[in-house]
Motif scaffolding. Sequence first.
Motif, PDB file in Angstrom:
ATOM      1  N   GLY A 144      68.745  60.975  72.746  1.00 12.45           N
ATOM      2  CA  GLY A 144      69.752  61.135  73.779  1.00 12.45           C
ATOM      3  C   GLY A 144      71.015  61.795  73.278  1.00 12.45           C
ATOM      4  O   GLY A 144      72.115  61.527  73.773  1.00 12.45           O
ATOM      5  N   THR A 188      73.683  64.618  73.168  1.00 12.37           N
ATOM      6  CA  THR A 188      74.099  65.447  74.313  1.00 12.37           C
ATOM      7  C   THR A 188      74.985  66.638  73.976  1.00 12.37           C
ATOM      8  O   THR A 188      75.235  67.469  74.854  1.00 12.37           O
ATOM      9  CB  THR A 188      74.822  64.579  75.355  1.00 12.37           C
ATOM     10  N   ARG A 243      71.502  60.779  79.892  1.00 16.44           N
ATOM     11  CA  ARG A 243      71.522  61.626  78.689  1.00 16.44           C
ATOM     12  C   ARG A 243      70.765  62.937  78.915  1.00 16.44           C
ATOM     13  O   ARG A 243      70.492  63.676  77.965  1.00 16.44           O
ATOM     14  CB  ARG A 243      70.943  60.853  77.511  1.00 16.44           C
ATOM     15  N   SER A 254      69.074  54.736  70.979  1.00 16.08           N
ATOM     16  CA  SER A 254      69.888  55.562  71.866  1.00 16.08           C
ATOM     17  C   SER A 254      71.144  54.796  72.259  1.00 16.08           C
ATOM     18  O   SER A 254      72.188  54.964  71.651  1.00 16.08           O
ATOM     19  CB  SER A 254      69.096  55.990  73.100  1.00 16.08           C
ATOM     20  N   GLU A 285      75.958  53.794  70.971  1.00 16.23           N
ATOM     21  CA  GLU A 285      76.896  54.402  71.902  1.00 16.23           C
ATOM     22  C   GLU A 285      78.095  53.503  72.143  1.00 16.23           C
ATOM     23  O   GLU A 285      78.011  52.270  72.036  1.00 16.23           O
ATOM     24  CB  GLU A 285      76.210  54.693  73.241  1.00 16.23           C
TER      25      GLU A 285
END
Length: 231
Positions: free
Chosen positions: A23, A25, A51, A199, A203
């Motif tokens: 994911g 980006t 994503r 993923s 974050e």
Amino acid sequence: MIDAGPISGWPPARRGPLIKICGITTPALADAAVAAGADMVGIVHFPPSPRHLAIDAAAAVAEAVRGRATIVALTVDADDATLMPFIDAVRPDALQLHGKEPPARVAALSARTGLPMAKALGVATADDLAAASLYDALLVIDAKPPKGADRPGGHGKRFDWSLLTALDPSRPFMLSGGLDPASVGEAARFVRPYAVDVSSGVETNGVKDAAKMAAFVEAVRTASAAEGITA
């Protein structure tokens, strides 16, 4: 299982599990993932995912790390009209199918693209692993999505790892679902997967966090060193 070596075109894992950060980006985040020590960078092409990247943006991410990490393109039940232009533009090193693709579809895409294939299986009970032997691909074992979810992965949910005893012990797999810097060391020590996939666990407010990515990699390497897997 960690020292399984190359499988269906995938690289060998000699220092413990390979690390995939999925994911990604932006090119800057891709560069940060590789700088942190990720072996694989995942690029999502599936509009319901937060994503998701369109073709041009995905190609830019891939170019930022080409030759420095394995570029894995992730799609969900994509038809050829959607998938092939994406592959042609992004030129990934491997393809991950994260939907309900049957074994015949995986085999057909492998033959058409020549890419190493990964196939995700969502797991909540041992019965969910019944299809594992049907796929000629690297298995990505993920938590089954919540009922009514609009996407099959990326929910940050962990499943019962003891269910993995139902797998053929010689079958390498990538472990996904609910991993983060606090939990991945345990996975590396006790589950001993061929690779780990993260993923949302790296974050902050829905965006990849360079410090968390580095902490994730460090946790895997520390756990592997404790198990005597160094090179």
